[in-house]
Scaffold this active site. Structure first.
Site, PDB file in Angstrom:
ATOM      1  N   GLU A  87      -8.776   8.239   0.837  1.00  0.00           N
ATOM      2  CA  GLU A  87      -9.997   7.556   1.284  1.00  0.00           C
ATOM      3  C   GLU A  87     -10.576   6.601   0.249  1.00  0.00           C
ATOM      4  O   GLU A  87     -11.416   5.771   0.565  1.00  0.00           O
ATOM      5  CB  GLU A  87     -11.055   8.592   1.685  1.00  0.00           C
ATOM      6  CG  GLU A  87     -10.632   9.366   2.912  1.00  0.00           C
ATOM      7  CD  GLU A  87     -11.608  10.468   3.281  1.00  0.00           C
ATOM      8  OE1 GLU A  87     -12.800  10.342   2.977  1.00  0.00           O
ATOM      9  OE2 GLU A  87     -11.151  11.462   3.870  1.00  0.00           O
ATOM     10  N   GLY A  88     -10.149   6.720  -0.986  1.00  0.00           N
ATOM     11  CA  GLY A  88     -10.717   5.879  -2.038  1.00  0.00           C
ATOM     12  C   GLY A  88      -9.981   4.550  -2.174  1.00  0.00           C
ATOM     13  O   GLY A  88      -9.016   4.266  -1.461  1.00  0.00           O
TER      14      GLY A  88
ATOM     15  N   HIS B  55      -0.056  -1.382  -5.841  1.00  0.00           N
ATOM     16  CA  HIS B  55      -1.188  -1.999  -6.526  1.00  0.00           C
ATOM     17  C   HIS B  55      -0.686  -2.569  -7.865  1.00  0.00           C
ATOM     18  O   HIS B  55       0.059  -1.901  -8.583  1.00  0.00           O
ATOM     19  CB  HIS B  55      -2.279  -0.960  -6.773  1.00  0.00           C
ATOM     20  CG  HIS B  55      -3.485  -1.541  -7.428  1.00  0.00           C
ATOM     21  ND1 HIS B  55      -4.347  -2.395  -6.765  1.00  0.00           N
ATOM     22  CD2 HIS B  55      -3.955  -1.430  -8.691  1.00  0.00           C
ATOM     23  CE1 HIS B  55      -5.300  -2.768  -7.602  1.00  0.00           C
ATOM     24  NE2 HIS B  55      -5.090  -2.208  -8.778  1.00  0.00           N
TER      25      HIS B  55
END
Ligand code: GAR
Length: 201
Positions: A142-143, A109
Site C-alpha cells: 500500500e505504500g 524503481h
C-alpha cells in the site's frame, strides 16, 4: 505458462525489455495486456507492434481519482493474470487494489530502496552525493515503493554524473533486473515471508 499484465505510463523501455526476453525464451510467460493511464504513452506503440491488447484508462478523463481507481480495479480484476508488472507506472495504487493483488504485483524503481522513493529518484541520489545507486524490483504494497524487495542491482555514481547520465546507467541495469525477477517469478522461485523474500535455487 504464467499470464502477465503490464502497467506503464510512458516510454516503456522496461516493457520492451520484458517483451524481448519473452521472445528469446529467457522468460516463459505470455503478456496478455498492457494497461496505461496515458493515451499518448509510447508503450502503446510497443504493444501494438507486438500484437498485445491495450487497455487505456485515461486518468484525465475521469471525474475523480476515486472513479479512476475503481475503473482500474475492475479492469485488473477482469484481466486477472498471474502477475501485474508496474513498468514505469507513475501512480500510487489505491489500498484496495494493492491489497487485492498482494504478492501478484511487482514494481521496478530506479533506486536502491528504501532510499529515494517517489519521483526523480536518480536526482535525489545525485543531490545526496551517494557513491552507489541502482534499481530495485519489489512486490507492491500500500505504500510508495515500500513492498518486499525481490532483487537490487547496483551501479557506481561518479563525481561527474548528472541526473541524465545516472538515469541512463541505471536504466541499462533495470532492463536486466526486471527480466531476471520475472523469470524467477515464472519459475515459482520467489517465496515471500513477511517483509523478506527468499529466492529458491
Ligand atoms: C524507469 O526508470 C522506472 O524505474 C521508473 O520510471 C522509468 C520508466 O521508464 N519508475 C519509477 O520511477 C516508479 N517509481 P520506461 O518507461 O522506459 O520503462
Amino acid at each position: 505458462m504464467k499470464r502477465i499484465a503490464v502497467l506503464a505510463s510512458g516510454r516503456g523501455s522496461n516493457f520492451q525489455a520484458i517483451l524481448d526476453r519473452i521472445n528469446d525464451g529467457y522468460i516463459k510467460a505470455e503478456i496478455v495486456c498492457l494497461i496505461t493511464d496515458k493515451p499518448g504513452a509510447y508503450s502503446i506503440k510497443r504493444a501494438d507492434k507486438a500484437g498485445i491488447a491495450v487497455r487505456i484508462l485515461d486518468f484525465d478523463s475521469f471525474q475523480s481519482r476515486d472513479e479512476y481507481n475503481e475503473n482500474l480495479h475492475e479492469t485488473m480484476m477482469e484481466i486477472n493474470p498471474d502477475l501485474f508488472v508496474l513498468a514505469g507506472y507513475m501512480r500510487l495504487l489505491d489500498p484496495k487494489t494493492a491489497k487485492e493483488f498482494a504478492g501478484k504485483m511487482i514494481n521496478i524503481h530506479p533506486a536502491i530502496l528504501p532510499a529515494f522513493t517517489g519521483l526523480h529518484a536518480q536526482k535525489q541520489a545525485i543531490d545526496y552525493g551517494v557513491k552507489v545507486a541502482g534499481c530495485t524490483v519489489h512486490f507492491v504494497d500500500e505504500g510508495m515503493d515500500t513492498g518486499p524487495i525481490i532483487l537490487q542491482h547496483v551501479v557506481p555514481v561518479f563525481f561527474e554524473d548528472d541526473e541524465e547520465s545516472l538515469t541512463k546507467r541505471i536504466l541499462k541495469e533495470e532492463h536486466i533486473a526486471l527480466p531476471n525477477a520475472l523469470r524467477l517469478f515464472c519459475e515459482d522461485k520467489i517465496k515471500i515471508s513477511g517483509r523478506k523474500v527468499k529466492i529458491l535455487d
